[in-house]
Design a protein around this motif. Structure first.
Motif, PDB file in Angstrom:
ATOM      1  N   GLU A   1      14.778   9.141   8.103  1.00  0.00           N
ATOM      2  CA  GLU A   1      15.644   8.217   7.388  1.00  0.00           C
ATOM      3  C   GLU A   1      15.121   7.962   5.985  1.00  0.00           C
ATOM      4  N   ALA A   2      16.033   7.869   5.027  1.00  0.00           N
ATOM      5  CA  ALA A   2      15.668   7.391   3.698  1.00  0.00           C
ATOM      6  C   ALA A   2      15.462   5.886   3.774  1.00  0.00           C
ATOM      7  N   VAL A   3      14.408   5.372   3.144  1.00  0.00           N
ATOM      8  CA  VAL A   3      14.052   3.958   3.304  1.00  0.00           C
ATOM      9  C   VAL A   3      14.510   3.082   2.145  1.00  0.00           C
ATOM     10  N   GLY A   4      15.091   3.678   1.103  1.00  0.00           N
ATOM     11  CA  GLY A   4      15.595   2.865  -0.002  1.00  0.00           C
ATOM     12  C   GLY A   4      14.662   2.755  -1.182  1.00  0.00           C
ATOM     13  N   ILE A   5      13.672   3.648  -1.256  1.00  0.00           N
ATOM     14  CA  ILE A   5      12.749   3.705  -2.399  1.00  0.00           C
ATOM     15  C   ILE A   5      12.762   5.139  -2.915  1.00  0.00           C
ATOM     16  N   ASN A   6      13.081   5.323  -4.198  1.00  0.00           N
ATOM     17  CA  ASN A   6      13.344   6.655  -4.731  1.00  0.00           C
ATOM     18  C   ASN A   6      12.821   6.778  -6.157  1.00  0.00           C
TER      19      ASN A   6
ATOM     20  N   ASP B   1       6.958  11.233   3.068  1.00  0.00           N
ATOM     21  CA  ASP B   1       6.886  10.545   4.353  1.00  0.00           C
ATOM     22  C   ASP B   1       5.974   9.322   4.243  1.00  0.00           C
ATOM     23  N   ILE B   2       6.578   8.143   4.391  1.00  0.00           N
ATOM     24  CA  ILE B   2       5.807   6.889   4.317  1.00  0.00           C
ATOM     25  C   ILE B   2       5.798   6.183   5.677  1.00  0.00           C
ATOM     26  N   SER B   3       5.942   6.966   6.754  1.00  0.00           N
ATOM     27  CA  SER B   3       6.059   6.398   8.102  1.00  0.00           C
ATOM     28  C   SER B   3       4.851   5.562   8.513  1.00  0.00           C
TER      29      SER B   3
ATOM     30  N   ASN C   1       0.813  -1.219   0.000  1.00  0.00           N
ATOM     31  CA  ASN C   1       0.000   0.000   0.000  1.00  0.00           C
ATOM     32  C   ASN C   1       0.847   1.269   0.000  1.00  0.00           C
ATOM     33  N   LEU C   2       2.115   1.139   0.337  1.00  0.00           N
ATOM     34  CA  LEU C   2       3.023   2.275   0.293  1.00  0.00           C
ATOM     35  C   LEU C   2       3.073   2.887  -1.112  1.00  0.00           C
ATOM     36  N   LEU C   3       2.940   2.045  -2.135  1.00  0.00           N
ATOM     37  CA  LEU C   3       3.014   2.543  -3.510  1.00  0.00           C
ATOM     38  C   LEU C   3       1.871   3.489  -3.844  1.00  0.00           C
ATOM     39  N   ASN C   4       0.740   3.343  -3.162  1.00  0.00           N
ATOM     40  CA  ASN C   4      -0.369   4.287  -3.367  1.00  0.00           C
ATOM     41  C   ASN C   4       0.028   5.696  -2.936  1.00  0.00           C
ATOM     42  N   LYS C   5       0.842   5.790  -1.905  1.00  0.00           N
ATOM     43  CA  LYS C   5       1.306   7.093  -1.411  1.00  0.00           C
ATOM     44  C   LYS C   5       2.274   7.740  -2.407  1.00  0.00           C
ATOM     45  N   LEU C   6       3.020   6.910  -3.120  1.00  0.00           N
ATOM     46  CA  LEU C   6       4.030   7.428  -4.043  1.00  0.00           C
ATOM     47  C   LEU C   6       3.473   7.782  -5.412  1.00  0.00           C
ATOM     48  N   ARG C   7       2.347   7.170  -5.781  1.00  0.00           N
ATOM     49  CA  ARG C   7       1.808   7.336  -7.131  1.00  0.00           C
ATOM     50  C   ARG C   7       1.572   8.793  -7.546  1.00  0.00           C
ATOM     51  N   PRO C   8       0.982   9.634  -6.697  1.00  0.00           N
ATOM     52  CA  PRO C   8       0.751  11.021  -7.125  1.00  0.00           C
ATOM     53  C   PRO C   8       2.037  11.750  -7.514  1.00  0.00           C
TER      54      PRO C   8
ATOM     55  N   GLY D   1       5.416  13.716 -12.030  1.00  0.00           N
ATOM     56  CA  GLY D   1       6.814  13.865 -12.397  1.00  0.00           C
ATOM     57  C   GLY D   1       7.644  14.627 -11.385  1.00  0.00           C
ATOM     58  N   GLN D   2       7.402  14.365 -10.098  1.00  0.00           N
ATOM     59  CA  GLN D   2       8.163  15.013  -9.033  1.00  0.00           C
ATOM     60  C   GLN D   2       9.168  14.029  -8.439  1.00  0.00           C
ATOM     61  N   SER D   3      10.440  14.293  -8.639  1.00  0.00           N
ATOM     62  CA  SER D   3      11.473  13.418  -8.077  1.00  0.00           C
ATOM     63  C   SER D   3      11.365  13.391  -6.555  1.00  0.00           C
ATOM     64  N   PHE D   4      11.632  12.221  -5.967  1.00  0.00           N
ATOM     65  CA  PHE D   4      11.493  12.110  -4.513  1.00  0.00           C
ATOM     66  C   PHE D   4      12.381  11.034  -3.930  1.00  0.00           C
ATOM     67  N   VAL D   5      12.536  11.126  -2.614  1.00  0.00           N
ATOM     68  CA  VAL D   5      13.120  10.080  -1.779  1.00  0.00           C
ATOM     69  C   VAL D   5      12.071   9.745  -0.729  1.00  0.00           C
ATOM     70  N   ALA D   6      11.712   8.479  -0.602  1.00  0.00           N
ATOM     71  CA  ALA D   6      10.768   8.059   0.430  1.00  0.00           C
ATOM     72  C   ALA D   6      11.486   8.020   1.775  1.00  0.00           C
ATOM     73  N   VAL D   7      10.846   8.584   2.809  1.00  0.00           N
ATOM     74  CA  VAL D   7      11.495   8.708   4.104  1.00  0.00           C
ATOM     75  C   VAL D   7      10.578   8.252   5.236  1.00  0.00           C
ATOM     76  N   ASN D   8      11.228   7.878   6.322  1.00  0.00           N
ATOM     77  CA  ASN D   8      10.530   7.523   7.552  1.00  0.00           C
ATOM     78  C   ASN D   8      10.918   8.546   8.609  1.00  0.00           C
ATOM     79  N   THR D   9       9.950   9.299   9.091  1.00  0.00           N
ATOM     80  CA  THR D   9      10.232  10.351  10.073  1.00  0.00           C
ATOM     81  C   THR D   9      10.015   9.893  11.512  1.00  0.00           C
ATOM     82  N   SER D  10       9.668   8.629  11.693  1.00  0.00           N
ATOM     83  CA  SER D  10       9.382   8.150  13.046  1.00  0.00           C
ATOM     84  C   SER D  10      10.642   7.733  13.799  1.00  0.00           C
TER      85      SER D  10
END
Length: 227
Positions: free
Chosen positions: A157-162, A204-206, A107-114, A119-128
């Motif tokens: 922290e960067a979680v390794g999905i970019n 933020d995918i925390s 379900n994390l991919l649903n957060k990244l889809r928008p 076309g917005q470059s990003f790094v997925a992070v965990n702020t917890s």
């Protein structure tokens, strides 16, 4: 869009005699098997490329349905050069890339889809949490400013999905070429931010389960989370 999994490294910290992405989980899948299954629920497996190196045939035989990029210098280069090899195959397309040892809730991919769609470059992070040994980040004007393991007062922290958008990919390729062989790909992002003004969002995918499996304790946590 292309999807890249970085899986060339030896992964010695976990102590396996085989590539770390093939580490079995208690749910009957391997780390990479879970990754590919998750990706397949949102994207086409035809768009997946895996960067291989250490005992590459084991991965290639297990997942014949995807394409491969070979890093012959896997034993003396780091993820900056593995990612560079993959990006040079897709210079005109956006790329979503994952470290080959990250397990995550589909379900994390649903957060990244928008972000991908616009076309917005990003790094997925965990702020917890902000562990000392992890890649951390800071922000400036709502975009990532610094990104490395040595960042002080990191926001998460960067979680390794970019993701790198097609409009930004040439800049990142150029900066990855500048990286030292032992640099992580985050160094290429940092240089592009500093020298090119590359705007990279921190997503933020925390709220979702997501972790990189580096040590046996990480594997235990992954097995508890992904039964």
């Amino acid at each position: 869009m292309k999807i890249v999994i970085l899986a060339a490294g030896i992964g010695s910290r976990l102590g396996n005699p085989f590539p770390k992405p093939l580490t079995p989980l208690n749910n009957g899948k391997s780390i990479m098997g879970l990754q590919i299954d998750n990706i397949a629920q949102h994207f086409s497996t035809d768009d997946i490329s895996i960067v291989v190196g250490f005992k590459k045939d084991l991965i290639m035989e297990r997942f014949p349905e995807v394409t491969y990029v070979y890093n012959p210098f896997f034993d003396r280069t780091n993820t900056s050069k593995s990612l560079l090899k993959a990006l040079t195959k897709s210079r005109d397309k956006s790329v979503l890339w994952l470290n080959g040892d990250v397990v995550f809730d589909v379900n994390l991919l649903n957060k990244l889809r928008p972000y991908i769609n616009k076309g917005q470059s990003f790094v997925a992070v965990n702020t917890s949490k902000v562990a000392e040994e992890e890649v951390k980040y800071t922000l400036k004007d709502n975009y990532i400013n610094t990104l490395s393991k040595t960042v002080k007062n990191g926001l998460g922290e960067a979680v390794g999905i970019n993701f790198i958008a097609a409009t930004d990919i040439k800049q990142l390729i150029s900066r990855l070429e500048e990286c030292d062989d032992n640099d992580y790909f985050e160094r290429g992002l940092e240089i592009a931010i500093e020298k090119d003004g590359l705007q990279i969002s921190a997503v933020d995918i925390s709220e979702f389960d997501c972790l990189e499996v580096d040590f046996k304790e990480d594997l235990e946590n992954a097995n508890n989370l992904f039964r």
